[in-house]
Write a protein that holds these residues in place. Sequence first.
Motif, mmCIF file in Angstrom:
data_model
loop_
_atom_site.group_PDB
_atom_site.id
_atom_site.type_symbol
_atom_site.label_atom_id
_atom_site.label_comp_id
_atom_site.label_asym_id
_atom_site.label_seq_id
_atom_site.Cartn_x
_atom_site.Cartn_y
_atom_site.Cartn_z
ATOM 1 N N GLY A 378 30.322 32.415 45.829
ATOM 2 C CA GLY A 378 31.335 33.190 45.108
ATOM 3 C C GLY A 378 31.985 32.380 44.008
ATOM 4 O O GLY A 378 32.204 32.873 42.890
ATOM 5 N N PHE A 382 32.116 33.238 40.090
ATOM 6 C CA PHE A 382 33.437 33.397 39.468
ATOM 7 C C PHE A 382 33.518 32.560 38.182
ATOM 8 O O PHE A 382 34.017 33.035 37.152
ATOM 9 N N ASP A 386 31.157 36.516 36.605
ATOM 10 C CA ASP A 386 30.623 37.686 37.326
ATOM 11 C C ASP A 386 31.536 37.956 38.525
ATOM 12 O O ASP A 386 31.218 37.636 39.679
ATOM 13 N N TYR A 387 32.691 38.573 38.252
ATOM 14 C CA TYR A 387 33.724 38.730 39.276
ATOM 15 C C TYR A 387 33.339 39.727 40.372
ATOM 16 O O TYR A 387 33.671 39.517 41.539
ATOM 17 N N ALA A 390 30.972 37.946 42.668
ATOM 18 C CA ALA A 390 31.726 36.902 43.394
ATOM 19 C C ALA A 390 32.541 37.531 44.520
ATOM 20 O O ALA A 390 32.619 36.991 45.630
ATOM 21 N N MET A 391 33.143 38.686 44.243
ATOM 22 C CA MET A 391 33.967 39.380 45.237
ATOM 23 C C MET A 391 33.160 39.705 46.497
ATOM 24 O O MET A 391 33.656 39.573 47.623
ATOM 25 N N TYR A 394 32.872 36.603 48.589
ATOM 26 C CA TYR A 394 34.135 36.280 49.250
ATOM 27 C C TYR A 394 34.389 37.238 50.424
ATOM 28 O O TYR A 394 34.927 36.834 51.464
ATOM 29 N N ASN A 410 40.845 33.731 47.144
ATOM 30 C CA ASN A 410 39.772 33.776 46.148
ATOM 31 C C ASN A 410 39.396 35.212 45.792
ATOM 32 O O ASN A 410 39.150 35.535 44.629
ATOM 33 N N ARG A 411 39.345 36.070 46.808
ATOM 34 C CA ARG A 411 38.994 37.469 46.512
ATOM 35 C C ARG A 411 40.107 38.142 45.714
ATOM 36 O O ARG A 411 39.840 38.987 44.846
ATOM 37 N N CYS A 414 39.533 37.602 42.138
ATOM 38 C CA CYS A 414 38.523 38.532 41.599
ATOM 39 C C CYS A 414 39.153 39.892 41.302
ATOM 40 O O CYS A 414 38.924 40.485 40.240
ATOM 41 N N TYR A 415 39.936 40.384 42.259
ATOM 42 C CA TYR A 415 40.576 41.683 42.061
ATOM 43 C C TYR A 415 41.488 41.659 40.831
ATOM 44 O O TYR A 415 41.556 42.633 40.068
ATOM 45 N N LYS A 417 41.147 39.788 38.142
ATOM 46 C CA LYS A 417 40.305 39.810 36.946
ATOM 47 C C LYS A 417 39.747 41.212 36.681
ATOM 48 O O LYS A 417 39.529 41.601 35.530
#
Length: 551
Positions: A378, A382, A386-387, A390-391, A394, A410-411, A414-415, A417
């Motif tokens: 992930g 990230f 590539d979010y 990556a999510m 995670y 970490n997740r 992503c959210y 972004k």
Amino acid sequence: MDKVTALKDKGNAALQANKFDEAIKYYTEAIGLDNTNHVLYSNRSAAYAKAGKYVQALEDAEKTVQLKPDWGKGMGYSRKGSALAYLGRIDESVKAYEDGLRHEPDNAQLREGLQGVKAQQFGNKGMANPFMTPDLFVKLRTDPRTRAYLDDPEYVKLIQDLQTNPQSLGTKLNDTRILTTLSVLLGLNIENAYDDEMDTSPPPPKKESPPRSEPKKTPSKEQKMDEDLPPEKREALKEKELGNQAYKKRNFEEALKHYNKAVELDKGDITYLNNIAAVYFEQKGYQKCIQQCEKAIEVGRENRADFKLIAKAFTRIGNAHLKLGDLHSAKTAFEKSMSEFRTPEIKALLTSLDKKIKEEERKAYIDPEKAEEEKEKGNELFKNGDYAAAMKHYTEAIKRNPDDPKYYSNRAACYTKLAAFDLGLKDCEKCVELDPKFIKGWIRKGKILQGMQQHGKAISAYQKTLSPNQSHFEALEGYRSCTMAVNANPEEVRKRAMADPEVQAIMRDPAMRLILEQMQNDPKALQDHLKNPDIAAKIQKLLESGLIAIH
């Protein structure tokens, strides 16, 4: 019409063999060819009822009544009353039976059905509780219909529950033992109202009965049953009774001896095999219990045993598997039991078992090493922007190790972004719940709240990271930025804050006003006040509203 008759006969045979879905299929095909045949709808209603599909059973019963309201046998009304009773619509069930009796006042089946459902009303309407009958257990032991039930501790407990809580009767009516018990206690034949046989053809016109002669005295049902039985079967029943007595005394070896003797005398009776399995269960011989139940089911099917007895064997298999820790095999056995005979108890047991299985599967999936591998994948995605991908990694890391806060953090990044701030905020809250000292989680929460223009709440999140000993740069910057946003128009901030009833109550509190004055004159006094949880919560509310700020 020959094809309709052939399909109906196939349906009748399937229903007698307890193949309810197959019976429904044949009746439905026949109805497709002749949709005005009330007998077909009546029979399909019976099949639906036995399959536990009471809404469909009611629909077919109503169609039967619509097509043939004056049907001499009163079957349409009986089917309708039965289905309504199973659906818990007791008052409507009573009316259905009464409507049938208006067409045929002498119909014994309708009369008994009406008496049966009226008996069910006592729990809701303050009528006497029949389960408080004097010498109740003596009466049940002396009646052949309920004698064997008393050998089952679960049944005895069920009756005791109904003695203390009669309102629960409505939830127990899927258990035909309770209907039989009511029959005995009330001197009725309630079971027939719920277990009609299928109709093979419309009944012939009613003929005038010849004058009645003096009724002959007939032997009791129990006497007739004993007289009709061959000597071997009578002897087998005696052995079973001796086995039951030994079982109650927990003399299991003696009970086995008698039950096995009963099997030798009557190899086709599933009851004796079920009793042997019960002994093995009590002896903790769970594998032997399972094998014995499987044998009982095989013998029961060969001899067309009551489906309730087959269901009982499946239930015991399920309980044995539970004792052995095999949840999946237990679930399969309970599902098979339900397919034979549905009861609320087994349905509740299945629901509970499903939850346990899911929890076991969740625990079995946990693997901290694989969680770290997923996190690294992930992180790489990230960094490359590539979010979404990556999510997913995670999320997999969270499943592999749900108690590590950094995966949620970490997740959440992503959210953020991806502008899914509500989901990011939820992950941040989980993160700091798992570790209240996880600074990155609080900073990330503050940033999300700041992005959502909730500056007061963002300030509170940032403050969790600030202390006299250390101040995180990101948190300090976020705190200052939010403070400036909150205080950009002091008058506007004050109006908005004072519109909140909770803020108003705090500001009207003389003790709080005194504390706020102390804070202005002596900032160090704040630390002492924050030790009081009630005062700390009020100060936190004022900070979030923007009325005060701590520098």
